[in-house]
Enzyme design. Structure first.
Site, mmCIF file in Angstrom:
data_model
loop_
_atom_site.group_PDB
_atom_site.id
_atom_site.type_symbol
_atom_site.label_atom_id
_atom_site.label_comp_id
_atom_site.label_asym_id
_atom_site.label_seq_id
_atom_site.Cartn_x
_atom_site.Cartn_y
_atom_site.Cartn_z
ATOM 1 N N LYS A 241 -27.280 -6.852 41.209
ATOM 2 C CA LYS A 241 -27.838 -5.657 40.576
ATOM 3 C C LYS A 241 -27.793 -4.501 41.571
ATOM 4 O O LYS A 241 -28.290 -4.639 42.699
ATOM 5 C CB LYS A 241 -29.281 -5.941 40.156
ATOM 6 C CG LYS A 241 -29.932 -4.777 39.450
ATOM 7 C CD LYS A 241 -31.350 -5.104 39.040
ATOM 8 C CE LYS A 241 -32.037 -3.845 38.557
ATOM 9 N NZ LYS A 241 -33.457 -4.043 38.335
ATOM 10 N N LYS B 181 -2.784 7.510 13.831
ATOM 11 C CA LYS B 181 -3.025 6.132 14.303
ATOM 12 C C LYS B 181 -2.145 5.126 13.579
ATOM 13 O O LYS B 181 -1.745 4.109 14.147
ATOM 14 C CB LYS B 181 -4.490 5.753 14.106
ATOM 15 C CG LYS B 181 -5.260 5.966 15.378
ATOM 16 C CD LYS B 181 -6.712 5.734 15.286
ATOM 17 C CE LYS B 181 -7.351 6.688 16.280
ATOM 18 N NZ LYS B 181 -8.763 6.811 16.132
ATOM 19 N N ASP C 159 -12.681 1.451 25.217
ATOM 20 C CA ASP C 159 -11.323 1.790 25.669
ATOM 21 C C ASP C 159 -11.163 1.535 27.170
ATOM 22 O O ASP C 159 -10.065 1.305 27.649
ATOM 23 C CB ASP C 159 -11.025 3.258 25.347
ATOM 24 C CG ASP C 159 -10.883 3.455 23.845
ATOM 25 O OD1 ASP C 159 -10.306 2.562 23.193
ATOM 26 O OD2 ASP C 159 -11.374 4.476 23.310
ATOM 27 N N PHE D 165 -9.032 0.744 11.982
ATOM 28 C CA PHE D 165 -10.079 1.675 11.577
ATOM 29 C C PHE D 165 -10.002 2.920 12.454
ATOM 30 O O PHE D 165 -9.610 2.835 13.625
ATOM 31 C CB PHE D 165 -11.470 1.032 11.728
ATOM 32 C CG PHE D 165 -11.869 0.255 10.503
ATOM 33 C CD1 PHE D 165 -11.206 -0.922 10.176
ATOM 34 C CD2 PHE D 165 -12.882 0.706 9.676
ATOM 35 C CE1 PHE D 165 -11.543 -1.635 9.041
ATOM 36 C CE2 PHE D 165 -13.239 0.000 8.534
ATOM 37 C CZ PHE D 165 -12.570 -1.166 8.213
ATOM 38 N N ASN E 166 -21.333 0.365 23.020
ATOM 39 C CA ASN E 166 -21.542 1.371 21.979
ATOM 40 C C ASN E 166 -22.405 0.738 20.883
ATOM 41 O O ASN E 166 -22.609 -0.469 20.874
ATOM 42 C CB ASN E 166 -20.180 1.850 21.434
ATOM 43 C CG ASN E 166 -19.430 0.720 20.779
ATOM 44 O OD1 ASN E 166 -19.835 0.187 19.758
ATOM 45 N ND2 ASN E 166 -18.334 0.303 21.402
ATOM 46 N N LYS F 129 -0.201 2.975 16.291
ATOM 47 C CA LYS F 129 -0.676 1.587 16.399
ATOM 48 C C LYS F 129 0.150 0.624 15.556
ATOM 49 O O LYS F 129 -0.191 -0.550 15.451
ATOM 50 C CB LYS F 129 -2.147 1.520 16.005
ATOM 51 C CG LYS F 129 -3.002 2.516 16.803
ATOM 52 C CD LYS F 129 -4.296 1.917 17.225
ATOM 53 C CE LYS F 129 -5.167 2.919 17.956
ATOM 54 N NZ LYS F 129 -6.159 2.276 18.782
HETATM 55 O O1 C5P Z 1 -7.817 4.474 19.273
HETATM 56 P P1 C5P Z 1 -9.078 4.178 18.562
HETATM 57 O O2 C5P Z 1 -10.049 3.394 19.382
HETATM 58 O O3 C5P Z 1 -9.724 5.325 17.888
HETATM 59 O O4 C5P Z 1 -8.584 3.225 17.360
HETATM 60 C C1 C5P Z 1 -9.483 2.503 16.576
HETATM 61 C C2 C5P Z 1 -8.825 1.291 16.055
HETATM 62 O O5 C5P Z 1 -8.173 0.586 17.110
HETATM 63 C C3 C5P Z 1 -9.815 0.307 15.491
HETATM 64 O O6 C5P Z 1 -9.182 -0.408 14.474
HETATM 65 C C4 C5P Z 1 -10.147 -0.559 16.695
HETATM 66 O O7 C5P Z 1 -10.635 -1.826 16.304
HETATM 67 C C5 C5P Z 1 -8.803 -0.665 17.363
HETATM 68 N N1 C5P Z 1 -8.857 -0.834 18.802
HETATM 69 C C6 C5P Z 1 -8.477 -2.028 19.385
HETATM 70 N N2 C5P Z 1 -8.488 -2.156 20.747
HETATM 71 C C7 C5P Z 1 -8.860 -1.143 21.533
HETATM 72 C C8 C5P Z 1 -9.238 0.079 20.972
HETATM 73 C C9 C5P Z 1 -9.236 0.206 19.608
HETATM 74 O O8 C5P Z 1 -8.165 -2.965 18.655
HETATM 75 N N3 C5P Z 1 -8.847 -1.301 22.841
#
Ligand code: C5P
Length: 394
Positions: free
Chosen positions: A286, A338, A276, A324, A207, A342
């Protein structure tokens, strides 16, 4: 970037104490460059300051400065603050009366940065009406004076005129620069940037995260005195000063690096844009157009570990975890969700889309905690980083 103190050293017995001032300023995370008057070199060798600061030491107005024929102007522009310590009655008088007859006094006149003076002289010189009048003129002009101490003077007299303690001089400079050192002793972990998840030998899923927010957070914490580990995915940014940087590629590598340092941290900020999902299989060559390889048309994805959620679950009571939430809509509502899922102490929600968020230099945010939310106007990522830490500390 470190702020620069241009330290003027003048011809006074206390010139050696300027070395301690240099060390104090450096410990506070500042860069120091020294300019000496010719008389100061009778007391202390420029080599001493060159070694301490690892910067050239300027003395004469017409000395060759590296790549710069108009040295007093470049010095004056480089300075975030000009400090003269010790400052003799002579230099004090010159600056008060607009005399600029050597490199230091010319630089002091050319600068638009704040000026701090720490006078040091014999008691009678200090109490002389001319000196007192000059001090008054300078104070009225907004120059900060670190008043001389009283005590035993080098000349044998006892009275006022001794250079203030180096620690007090450093404190005044930090005050003037509004430098905060309120995170000293705190251990901070920050994640930044994107992760890349390989598909084959040359392709990947990723990304456009620039890493600027995470780097700003790491830099802010380090400037405020914290010990910082920055775990970052691939970005085109230089290591911030005084930060331990761990460069990783995949989410799994980022997870492992964070897992190794999280337990010892006081504050952890997860600003990375972690993928994700990752391809289940990485093809080690390749993929070729035109082949009937299944991997060419179908990529099976598996979920990556959620670093924030895992650390949030593990954290102990005196650790503070910040996540974030980049959202295109319902920022506060999604951030609040979140916070729970989280196990975070704060979620920084920020609207993304159009020119906002990824790659931009400014960021708009809402800080969501269990106690409420605080909306912040758009500001630089560095300013936002400081506001986030202000909120954590309070
Ligand atoms: O679930 P989402 O990706 O929207 O959440 C964002 C937050 O979770 C951010 O703080 C990101 O750094 C963290 N994150 C993480 N590991 C992942 C996905 C998101 O630490 N695999």
């Amino acid at each position: 970037m470190k702020k620069t103190v241009l330290l003027g050293v003048t011809g006074c017995v206390a010139a050696y104490k300027a070395c301690e001032v240099v060390r104090g300023l450096q410990k506070a995370g500042l860069r120091v460059k020294v300019v000496m008057t010719k008389n100061a070199t009778e007391f202390i060798n420029p080599g001493q300051f060159r070694a301490l600061t690892r910067e050239p030491v300027a003395v004469g107005t017409f000395d060759d400065a590296p790549g710069d024929p108009i040295h007093h102007i470049s010095l004056s522009k480089e300075a975030d603050v000009v400090l003269i310590a010790p400052c003799t009655a002579n230099v004090l008088g010159k600056i008060a009366n607009g005399i600029a007859d050597d490199l230091l006094t010319t630089t002091a006149m050319a600068t638009t940065a704040p000026i701090v003076l720490a006078p040091a002289m014999n008691v009678n010189m200090y109490e002389n009406e001319a000196t007192q009048h000059n001090l008054m003129i300078l104070a009225e002009r907004g120059v900060r004076i670190v008043d001389a101490d009283s005590g035993y003077l080098a000349c044998g007299d006892v009275g006022k005129g001794r250079l203030a303690e180096p620690a007090d001089i450093v404190k005044t400079v930090l005050d003037v620069l509004e430098v905060k050192r309120d995170m000293r002793g705190k251990r901070v972990v920050v994640t930044a940037g994107p992760t890349v998840e390989p598909i084959d030998a040359v392709r990947y899923i990723s990304n456009p995260s620039s890493g600027k927010m995470g780097f700003a957070l790491a830099e802010a914490a380090a400037d405020r005195g914290a010990d910082v580990v920055l775990v970052t995915g691939p970005v085109g940014l230089d290591d911030p000063e005084d930060v331990e940087v761990v460069r990783v590629k995949t989410a799994q590598e980022m997870f492992n690096a964070v897992d190794g340092v999280f337990a010892d941290s006081d504050i952890a900020v997860f600003s990375a844009a972690v993928s994700d999902f990752r391809p289940e299989q990485v093809v080690d060559r390749k993929l070729k157009k035109g082949s009937d390889d299944d991997a060419l048309t179908t990529i099976k994805l598996v979920e990556n570990p959620d670093i924030l959620a895992t650390m949030g679950e593990k954290k102990h009571a005196d650790q503070y975890v910040i996540g974030f939430a980049a959202e295109t809509e319902n920022v506060v509502e999604n951030a609040r969700k979140k916070l729970e899922t989280k196990h975070a102490d704060m979620i920084v929600g920020n609207p993304v889309g159009e020119s906002k968020g990824f790659g931009a230099d400014d960021n708009e945010a809402v800080l969501v905690t269990k106690d409420g939310e605080s909306h912040l106007e758009s500001m630089s990522k560095r300013a936002l980083a400081d506001r986030i830490f202000d909120a954590v500390l309070s």
